[in-house]
Design a protein around this motif. Structure first.
Motif, short mmCIF file in Angstrom:
data_model
loop_
_atom_site.label_atom_id
_atom_site.label_comp_id
_atom_site.label_asym_id
_atom_site.label_seq_id
_atom_site.Cartn_x
_atom_site.Cartn_y
_atom_site.Cartn_z
N GLU A 153 -1.93 -58.37 -91.22
CA GLU A 153 -2.77 -59.48 -90.78
C GLU A 153 -3.35 -59.19 -89.41
O GLU A 153 -2.71 -58.54 -88.60
N PRO A 154 -4.58 -59.70 -89.17
CA PRO A 154 -5.37 -60.58 -90.04
C PRO A 154 -6.27 -59.85 -91.02
O PRO A 154 -7.03 -60.49 -91.76
N MET A 155 -6.22 -58.51 -91.03
CA MET A 155 -7.17 -57.77 -91.86
C MET A 155 -7.09 -58.17 -93.33
O MET A 155 -8.12 -58.36 -93.99
N ALA A 156 -5.88 -58.31 -93.85
CA ALA A 156 -5.71 -58.62 -95.27
C ALA A 156 -6.33 -59.97 -95.62
O ALA A 156 -7.02 -60.12 -96.64
N SER A 157 -6.11 -60.98 -94.78
CA SER A 157 -6.67 -62.31 -95.05
C SER A 157 -8.18 -62.34 -94.86
O SER A 157 -8.90 -62.99 -95.63
N ILE A 158 -8.67 -61.64 -93.85
CA ILE A 158 -10.12 -61.61 -93.62
C ILE A 158 -10.81 -60.92 -94.79
O ILE A 158 -11.88 -61.35 -95.24
N ALA A 159 -10.22 -59.86 -95.33
CA ALA A 159 -10.85 -59.11 -96.42
C ALA A 159 -10.81 -59.84 -97.74
O ALA A 159 -11.64 -59.59 -98.62
N GLY A 160 -9.84 -60.75 -97.92
CA GLY A 160 -9.70 -61.43 -99.20
C GLY A 160 -9.43 -60.43 -100.32
O GLY A 160 -8.64 -59.49 -100.15
N ASP A 161 -10.11 -60.62 -101.45
CA ASP A 161 -9.94 -59.69 -102.58
C ASP A 161 -10.92 -58.52 -102.51
O ASP A 161 -10.92 -57.67 -103.40
N GLY A 162 -11.72 -58.46 -101.44
CA GLY A 162 -12.79 -57.48 -101.39
C GLY A 162 -12.48 -56.22 -100.62
O GLY A 162 -13.37 -55.68 -99.96
N ALA A 163 -11.24 -55.74 -100.71
CA ALA A 163 -10.89 -54.49 -100.02
C ALA A 163 -9.68 -53.87 -100.69
O ALA A 163 -8.85 -54.56 -101.30
N LEU A 164 -9.58 -52.56 -100.56
CA LEU A 164 -8.39 -51.83 -100.96
C LEU A 164 -7.51 -51.74 -99.73
O LEU A 164 -7.93 -51.24 -98.68
N LEU A 165 -6.27 -52.25 -99.84
CA LEU A 165 -5.38 -52.33 -98.69
C LEU A 165 -4.42 -51.15 -98.65
O LEU A 165 -3.88 -50.74 -99.69
N VAL A 166 -4.20 -50.62 -97.44
CA VAL A 166 -3.33 -49.45 -97.27
C VAL A 166 -2.39 -49.69 -96.10
O VAL A 166 -2.64 -50.52 -95.22
N GLU A 167 -1.30 -48.94 -96.08
CA GLU A 167 -0.39 -48.92 -94.94
C GLU A 167 -1.02 -48.03 -93.87
O GLU A 167 -1.18 -46.83 -94.07
N GLY B 127 -11.26 -58.45 -87.07
CA GLY B 127 -11.61 -57.33 -87.95
C GLY B 127 -13.03 -57.46 -88.47
O GLY B 127 -13.28 -57.37 -89.68
N MET B 128 -13.98 -57.64 -87.55
CA MET B 128 -15.38 -57.88 -87.92
C MET B 128 -15.99 -56.82 -88.84
O MET B 128 -16.75 -57.16 -89.77
N PRO B 129 -15.72 -55.52 -88.65
CA PRO B 129 -16.36 -54.53 -89.55
C PRO B 129 -16.07 -54.79 -91.03
O PRO B 129 -16.89 -54.42 -91.89
N ILE B 130 -14.94 -55.42 -91.34
CA ILE B 130 -14.60 -55.69 -92.74
C ILE B 130 -15.68 -56.56 -93.38
O ILE B 130 -16.24 -56.21 -94.43
N VAL B 131 -15.98 -57.69 -92.77
CA VAL B 131 -16.94 -58.62 -93.39
C VAL B 131 -18.38 -58.15 -93.20
O VAL B 131 -19.25 -58.48 -94.02
N GLU B 132 -18.63 -57.37 -92.15
CA GLU B 132 -19.97 -56.80 -92.01
C GLU B 132 -20.26 -55.87 -93.19
O GLU B 132 -21.34 -55.93 -93.80
N ALA B 133 -19.32 -54.99 -93.50
CA ALA B 133 -19.50 -54.07 -94.62
C ALA B 133 -19.61 -54.83 -95.94
O ALA B 133 -20.47 -54.54 -96.78
N GLN B 134 -18.74 -55.82 -96.13
CA GLN B 134 -18.78 -56.60 -97.37
C GLN B 134 -20.13 -57.28 -97.56
O GLN B 134 -20.66 -57.32 -98.67
#
Length: 341
Positions: free
Chosen positions: A269-283, A250-257
């Protein structure tokens, strides 16, 4: 250390593996020399794959690293001198019958048994691979992907949000990737009727373009960008919307962060773990939930600030020099075994 790095044949619109290991090569410490071998043939059908095997055999080096997507090259390389990177198992999950058997055998089981070490890009992929081939689990090392140098060198910039644009709801929303798992059809449904513009990186299919036009969603489509152009596109946007249904990382997550851009991504997963606390999570299967998240980020400056602050801190886990050093550690372990240490 002398490493021969094997890369798949170039595929239009597919650049993720190439970008990951370009970053690794640029950040290796002194004393590690890498020779890049790009395959002459696309990995489709029997004859081109046989030619790739012959090329790999001829180009084999002191330490060999198969960077992904062409795992079968391990059949032509000396196992004790070879490292295999596996990015995900997504292509296996989508297959049945003889095709699944073929992929499972020649992309995962046989390669895993032959090579000296296996690296994966996330704990999620490590767990999936260990479940598939438990006898080879001791070979697996998780090495997270790194953000590219063009992202890492910008430092902790403030987010690019234009206050007037966000206040009016006229947000520029970035979507990265157009393959099925990127979930664009639900994104189009989620933002239909909102005063926003989607900026989509990747080649839209004719069906996707038809769908977004039917829904009346404003959009801009760009593709085949350099890394600097990708960074510029990120910075032109107000948030990243990445409700993917499946990723190896999920590279775009950390690129944006890393650029101070708020992130909305999947609660899987793995998006939730890669994002840590720095994302709003959705279904990701729920367009209404995706829509509510977009509206919340656009409307709430405090929420945006929290996501940006936490995202910048989280992105430090994926610094390129850290990832490169982890690969060097694996190379040294393999080299040390060959030397009898």
């Amino acid at each position: 250390l002398n490493v021969t790095m094997f890369m798949r044949h170039p595929v239009r619109g597919w650049h993720s593996i190439e970008s990951v290991f370009e970053t690794v090569r640029k950040n290796l410490p002194p004393g590690t020399s890498v020779r890049l071998v790009t395959l002459d043939q696309p990995s489709r059908r029997l004859i081109p794959r046989l030619r790739n095997l012959i090329q790999a055999f001829r180009e084999r080096g002191e330490i060999n690293h198969i960077t992904g997507d062409v795992h079968y090259l391990s059949l032509a390389l000396p196992g004790p001198r070879t490292i295999l990177t596996i990015h995900d198992l997504g292509n296996l999950d989508n297959q049945t019958g003889l095709r699944r058997w073929f992929l499972e055998t020649f992309w995962f089981r046989l390669p895993a048994r032959r090579v000296a070490a296996i690296t994966t890009v996330s704990q999620f992929t490590t767990n999936a691979l260990a479940d598939l081939i438990p006898s080879q689990a001791s070979k697996i090392v998780t090495i997270n992907n790194a953000i590219g140098n063009a992202f890492a060198t910008r430092g902790a910039e403030p987010g690019p949000q234009d206050a007037r644009r966000m206040k009016s709801g006229q947000a520029m929303i970035l979507c990265v990737g157009t393959t099925t798992n990127k979930n664009l059809e639900r994104v189009f449904e989620a933002v239909e009727g909102l005063p926003t513009t989607l900026v989509i990186i990747g080649h839209l299919t004719s069906d996707q373009e038809r769908s977004i036009r039917i829904r009346g969603v404003k959009f801009r489509n760009v593709s085949d960008l350099t890394q600097d152009q990708v960074v510029r596109t990120y910075l032109d946007c107000d948030l990243l919307l990445f409700p993917s249904t499946y990723e190896g990382f999920g590279m775009p997550i950390v690129e944006a962060q890393s650029l101070g851009i708020p992130v909305i991504t999947s609660n899987r997963e793995p998006m939730a773990s890669i994002a840590g606390d720095g994302a709003l999570l959705v279904e990701p299967d729920d367009p209404k939930e995706i829509r509510r998240a977009v509206q919340a980020v656009v409307a709430d400056a405090q929420l945006r600030h929290r996501l940006v602050t936490a995202g910048l801190a989280n992105s430090n886990r994926f610094r390129p020099e850290v990832t490169a050093q982890h690969y060097v550690d694996v190379y040294r372990q393999v080299s040390g075994r060959l030397s009898g240490y």
